[in-house]
Motif scaffolding. Structure first.
Motif, PDB file in Angstrom:
ATOM      1  N   ILE B 244       0.859  -1.200   0.000  1.00 51.19           N
ATOM      2  CA  ILE B 244       0.000   0.000   0.000  1.00 51.19           C
ATOM      3  C   ILE B 244       0.891   1.245   0.000  1.00 51.19           C
ATOM      4  O   ILE B 244       0.705   2.165  -0.796  1.00 51.19           O
ATOM      5  N   ILE B 245       1.873   1.232   0.896  1.00 53.43           N
ATOM      6  CA  ILE B 245       2.782   2.382   0.985  1.00 53.43           C
ATOM      7  C   ILE B 245       3.515   2.582  -0.346  1.00 53.43           C
ATOM      8  O   ILE B 245       3.737   3.708  -0.784  1.00 53.43           O
ATOM      9  N   GLY B 247       2.352   2.090  -3.184  1.00 47.80           N
ATOM     10  CA  GLY B 247       1.430   2.491  -4.245  1.00 47.80           C
ATOM     11  C   GLY B 247       0.984   1.359  -5.151  1.00 47.80           C
ATOM     12  O   GLY B 247       0.395   1.583  -6.202  1.00 47.80           O
ATOM     13  N   GLU B 248       1.252   0.131  -4.743  1.00 46.22           N
ATOM     14  CA  GLU B 248       0.849  -1.000  -5.592  1.00 46.22           C
ATOM     15  C   GLU B 248      -0.588  -1.420  -5.322  1.00 46.22           C
ATOM     16  O   GLU B 248      -1.157  -2.213  -6.077  1.00 46.22           O
ATOM     17  N   ILE B 249      -1.135  -0.941  -4.252  1.00 48.44           N
ATOM     18  CA  ILE B 249      -2.508  -1.317  -3.896  1.00 48.44           C
ATOM     19  C   ILE B 249      -3.321  -0.042  -3.681  1.00 48.44           C
ATOM     20  O   ILE B 249      -2.881   0.859  -2.948  1.00 48.44           O
ATOM     21  N   LEU B 250      -4.468   0.040  -4.308  1.00 47.93           N
ATOM     22  CA  LEU B 250      -5.325   1.215  -4.165  1.00 47.93           C
ATOM     23  C   LEU B 250      -6.238   1.030  -2.956  1.00 47.93           C
ATOM     24  O   LEU B 250      -6.926   0.017  -2.842  1.00 47.93           O
ATOM     25  N   VAL B 251      -6.254   2.037  -2.093  1.00 48.41           N
ATOM     26  CA  VAL B 251      -7.092   1.947  -0.900  1.00 48.41           C
ATOM     27  C   VAL B 251      -8.505   2.441  -1.219  1.00 48.41           C
ATOM     28  O   VAL B 251      -8.679   3.484  -1.856  1.00 48.41           O
ATOM     29  N   HIS B 252      -9.484   1.668  -0.797  1.00 48.28           N
ATOM     30  CA  HIS B 252     -10.883   2.106  -0.852  1.00 48.28           C
ATOM     31  C   HIS B 252     -11.383   2.143   0.581  1.00 48.28           C
ATOM     32  O   HIS B 252     -11.513   1.102   1.215  1.00 48.28           O
ATOM     33  N   GLY B 272       2.869   9.068   2.229  1.00 49.76           N
ATOM     34  CA  GLY B 272       3.058   9.190   0.774  1.00 49.76           C
ATOM     35  C   GLY B 272       2.125   8.320  -0.044  1.00 49.76           C
ATOM     36  O   GLY B 272       2.464   7.894  -1.148  1.00 49.76           O
ATOM     37  N   ILE B 273       0.956   8.051   0.504  1.00 45.04           N
ATOM     38  CA  ILE B 273       0.013   7.187  -0.219  1.00 45.04           C
ATOM     39  C   ILE B 273      -0.913   8.036  -1.087  1.00 45.04           C
ATOM     40  O   ILE B 273      -1.484   9.035  -0.622  1.00 45.04           O
ATOM     41  N   ARG B 274      -1.049   7.669  -2.344  1.00 46.73           N
ATOM     42  CA  ARG B 274      -1.878   8.430  -3.292  1.00 46.73           C
ATOM     43  C   ARG B 274      -2.949   7.508  -3.898  1.00 46.73           C
ATOM     44  O   ARG B 274      -2.943   6.311  -3.651  1.00 46.73           O
ATOM     45  N   ASN B 275      -3.792   8.108  -4.722  1.00 51.64           N
ATOM     46  CA  ASN B 275      -4.768   7.328  -5.510  1.00 51.64           C
ATOM     47  C   ASN B 275      -5.660   6.448  -4.657  1.00 51.64           C
ATOM     48  O   ASN B 275      -5.659   5.234  -4.797  1.00 51.64           O
TER      49      ASN B 275
END
Lengths: 470, 460
Positions: B244-245, B247-252, B272-275
């Motif tokens: 997640i950190i 950026g390989e996994i999108l958080v919902h 630094g988590i995006r998207n």
């Protein structure tokens, strides 16, 4: 030197003297047993008429016609009309297992349960846990002489270990061999809603299982390092993780109880990740994945506890039969055309939807009944487990399967003897009647599983249980 | 007898799904094309060949062997994408720990659920199968294509981004705080659960990498002068958190209140988590500019609220306000009933907030596609995109319109004119007809489907 030898000789003599009362249990002194003048059913379905069979010390010594019976043999005369079969083997049962505990206390942190509360007890070995269980006697009477026992539990209940079914209460003395596999299932942590723990879902079980395997891998490595480097931090003692080493090292198969196609596919994922061998237990929908099972070299210990015929189908069949009997003699077995009359007699208004439901349900049921024959057709090593059925239920299920699939009663015997022994990896000792094999036999007064056939005697590794005495 | 023949006929005509992941070809002619990304094309044709849109225009001709559908008077739009669904889960909540990043809905797919077929009948072609909201960091999600009749693996949307469910507020505090007396009991606790687990994951990564490096050095040292490391076991949960950190996994993230939405954005900025996407987000309208500034997405209900305390402050203008503020917003169902008419839900934004029809349709197509990382493949009618389309009898935002055909990968999975009474795939041989529950499938909207499996737990 001479004196010494004499002393040794003297000592042995003394030991022998002291041991005198124990002597009858020692190999050479055990008298032979023989069953004479019977029809012996070999593993391949062939029979040997008017034959004799002799065993001593639990091992079959002679089979054949007009064998010379040893002078010291106890003889059971088959009187021309009795049959000897190899003893039935239950591919997997949990008889004698302690019950899974109820009313578990609530955990302070259900997210981090102790191993047992998560359902992971792979360290348990049946010989240390067996309780009294009426099932043993029932199994003996049903013709079982050997069983691969596991324990009741959840994701990893323990080891699978073969036992001779030779007494109503099994103990360590009845162990047939060392454990040969670990048991597994997708069962979630015990405790229900009130006292449950992680993992509480199948996806959770899969994740937890993986983590156990990672932890076991790390512990094993640590232990190996420590062996060479005693100056390093000592590895923890952890019997749960240590019990998983054979699985990590692919030395043990995992006997996994699973039924649905989707769940079997999920098991494949775990197998792909860790590479251990798998034997499916129960596996009611396994034939839907025959090709994959074949490719993975997976054997199946199928549950004999197949679903009963749906009520409506049974009724339909009965009525069709009645229609056949009442109407003109019809050649084929009653199909719906012949049943028209009786259908009219009791008009059952069905919606189109229910008709479709029935058609699909029938398909599902037929598929389940034919699961084992389909697996065999596909060349999958397949055996049977009694799945906790009583002898009466067992007979009913055997009838159901043989009446509704291509399997014959002889096939069932084969599945429950030589097939099971092959899958369990003990076919060098049991499953067939041959010289040098362990004496696991049953003596019946007719073909096995036929109506009216009674089991007179059950022999498990040479130990005789006579059911006609009382 | 007659009934039996009818049944057999229907079965013969409509035997579905024996061939896995089949791709189809079709030419739909002379329809109104709602392209989503390139306006409306009147009297247009769409050609799908082997599951991919290969031409959009007028007067296209079908390559040999490709069937032609007359779209005169019909509307064609990309298949609806539902960014929040529990349509065909085996179980929804692994509710026994506040953090269960290691579990995945990929391993909780029921490919035989008849609800898949019902969603197809609503023009839906993809769903985001989500973990429930019992945990602060729940399980990973799985984006599915509704290929009814295939295996669980074949339902997976190849190439979709990995996702994960987070949940703030009442649900995780109720389950874990009140239910088990552990953290989180409050919204503050929820934040700390996230932070502490991210920190632990980072710490784990440092230790694990150090161990792997030391192991390599030890094993490479033939002279045996290097000491072996104490092994650090691979940790599935922390691995996922690190993904997640990275950026390989999108958080919902299941969320309602504005304050907790702001909180999560602060936390994610720190790491630094995006998207990421706020799910439900009933109060998102209050902080729409902040959400836009952070590049976060929202996925909301059209007009559903007041089913628990934290969901009282709500408005039917939420989607419109977010949209006007430049937030990529989608309308989701979170319900096996609602999923069958997400077009109506999108239409509500036109009715209430006067959102343009074009934007309303984006909220059930390209916008959820962006939120799931599949917008390069689906979500609009564009050459090169996958042939997931639905043919509607009229304008998709009209209450009177019906879906006539639904295609996934160019293969027809729903046909209004060939729609048997019973589309179940798997019937249990021991179920009774009345207990099979087929006829009682929808009794209105579930109170809170994100919490399925856990109500009993809370009541203890």
């Amino acid at each position: 030197m001479k004196i010494k030898t004499t002393f040794v000789g003297m000592a042995s003599f003394l030991v022998m003297l002291l041991a005198w009362p124990l002597m009858p249990t020692m190999a050479q002194e055990v008298p032979a047993h023989a069953i004479t003048n019977v029809t012996i059913h070999m593993a391949d379905g062939a029979t040997l008429e008017n034959a004799d069979i002799v065993w001593r010390n639990g091992v079959i010594e002679q089979i054949g016609v007009n064998e010379s019976i040893p002078f010291d043999a106890f003889i059971i005369d088959g009187g021309d009309s009795l049959h000897v079969y190899p003893g039935l083997i239950d591919g997997m049962a949990t008889w004698g297992s302690p019950e899974t505990p109820r009313d578990l206390p609530r955990l302070e942190n259900p997210g981090k349960p102790p191993y047992d509360r998560a359902g992971a007890q792979p360290q348990r070995i049946p010989e240390h846990y067996l309780n009294e269980d009426k099932a043993f006697e029932a199994a003996m009477k049903a013709g079982f002489t050997l069983v691969a026992l596991g324990l009741d539990g959840q994701m990893l209940p323990g080891h699978v270990q073969p036992f001779n079914v030779s007494a109503p209460k099994l103990t360590q003395a009845h162990v047939f061999a060392n454990p040969l596999a670990l048991q597994g299932s997708f069962e979630t942590a015990p405790g229900g809603w009130g006292s449950g723990a992680y993992p509480s879902t199948q996806m959770g079980v899969m994740a937890y299982f993986r983590q156990l395997m990672y932890d076991a891998t790390a512990l094993q490595e640590h232990m190996m390092y420590f062996e060479k480097h005693s100056e390093m931090t000592q590895p923890e003692q952890n019997d749960v993780l240590e019990a998983l080493f054979p699985l990590v090292n692919k030395e043990y198969p995992l006997y996994f109880e699973v039924d649905s196609k989707e769940e079997i596919e999920r098991l494949f994922r775990l197998q792909d990740e860790f590479g251990f061998d798998v034997v499916l237990v129960s596996a009611k929908e396994a034939s839907a994945l025959s090709n994959e099972l074949k490719a993975r070299n997976i054997a199946v210990l199928a549950s004999l506890d197949v679903a009963d015929m749906p009520d409506w189908l049974e009724k339909e069949k009965k009525e069709a039969k009645k229609g056949d009997e009442e109407g003109s003699e019809s050649d084929e077995q009653g199909d719906s055309k012949d049943a028209d009359d009786s259908e009219d007699a009791e008009t059952e208004e069905l919606t189109e939807e229910e008709l479709m439901f029935r058609s699909k349900q029938k398909e599902a049921w037929v598929k389940q009944i034919n699961n084992v024959s389909a697996l065999l057709d596909a060349g999958i090593p397949t055996g049977f487990t009694s799945a906790g059925l009583s002898p009466k239920e067992l007979q009913q299920k055997v009838n159901l399967i043989t009446e509704n699939s291509i399997l014959t009663k002889n096939d069932i015997v084969k599945l429950m003897t030589v097939h099971n022994s092959n899958i369990l990896g003990i076919s060098n000792r049991v499953g067939t009647i041959k010289e040098g094999s362990s004496a696991h036999l049953i003596l019946t007064d007719g073909p096995l599983f036929e109506k009216g056939t009674k089991i007179h005697i059950q022999v498990s590794q040479g130990v005789i249980n006579d059911f006609m005495e009382d | 007898m007659k009934n039996t023949i009818t049944t057999l006929l229907i079965l013969a005509v409509f035997s579905i799904g024996t061939i896995a992941q089949e791709k189809g070809s079709v030419l739909i002619q002379n329809a109104t094309l709602m392209t989503i990304t390139d306006g409306i094309i009147e009297n247009g044709d769409v050609l799908i060949v082997d599951g991919v849109i290969t031409a959009i225009g007028t007067d296209l001709s079908a390559p040999s062997g490709v069937s032609v559908v007359d779209g005169t008077g019909k509307y064609v739009m990309p298949g609806i994408i539902d960014a929040h669904s529990h349509l065909n889960t085996v179980s929804t909540n692994e509710a026994r720990n506040p953090v269960t990043a290691e579990v995945t809905m990929e391993e909780s797919i029921n490919p035989n659920s008849v609800s898949i077929y019902r969603a197809l009948a609503g023009g839906v072609t993809s769903i985001h199968l989500m973990h429930g909201s019992a945990n602060v960091i729940g399980g990973q999600g799985e984006t599915l294509k509704l290929r009814y009749g295939v295996t669980q693996d074949e339902m997976r949307f190849d190439g979709a981004k990995r996702t994960i469910k987070f949940a703030l507020g009442e649900n995780p505090t109720r389950v874990h705080g009140q239910g088990n007396g552990i953290q989180p009991r409050t919204r503050m606790g929820v934040e700390q659960i996230i932070r502490s687990h991210f920190d632990e994951a980072i710490d784990y990564r440092i230790k694990r990498e150090a161990y792997l490096a030391a192991k390599e050095a030890y094993e490479g040292d033939k002279r045996g002068r290097t000491a072996p490391p104490v092994p650090v076991a691979k940790n599935l949960r922390y691995d996922v958190l690190n993904d997640i950190i990275d950026g390989e996994i999108l958080v919902h993230c299941h969320s309602y209140r504005a304050d907790e939405i702001l909180m999560l954005m602060r936390v994610f900025n720190d790491y630094g988590i995006r998207n990421y996407t706020f799910q439900h987000a009933n109060e998102a309208f209050k902080v729409a500019p902040e959400i836009a500034k952070n590049g976060a997405y929202t996925s909301v209900f059209a007009d559903w609220w007041a089913y628990k305390f934290e969901v009282y402050y709500s408005t039917a203008y939420n989607a419109t306000i977010l949209n006007e503020n430049g937030v990529t917003n989608s309308i989701n169902s979170d319900s096996n009933e609602l999923i069958r008419h997400l077009n109506h839900e999108a239409a509500k934004t036109v009715r209430y907030g006067e959102t343009s029809e074009a934007d309303a349709l984006k909220m059930i197509t390209i916008n959820p596609a962006k939120q799931l990382g599949i917008d390069e493949m689906v979500g609009s009618l564009e050459i090169g995109k996958q042939g997931d389309v639905a043919i509607w009898s009229g304008h998709p935002l009209s209450i009177y319109s019906k879906v006539e055909h639904t295609y996934v990968d160019g293969k027809k999975y729903f046909d209004l004119y060939m729609d048997p009474v019973d589309m179940r795939i798997a019937v249990d041989s021991e179920d009774s007809y009345t207990e099979a529950g087929f006829n009682t499938f929808i009794q209105g909207r579930e109170e809170d489907s994100c919490m399925s499996d856990v109500f009993e737990l809370i009541q203890q």
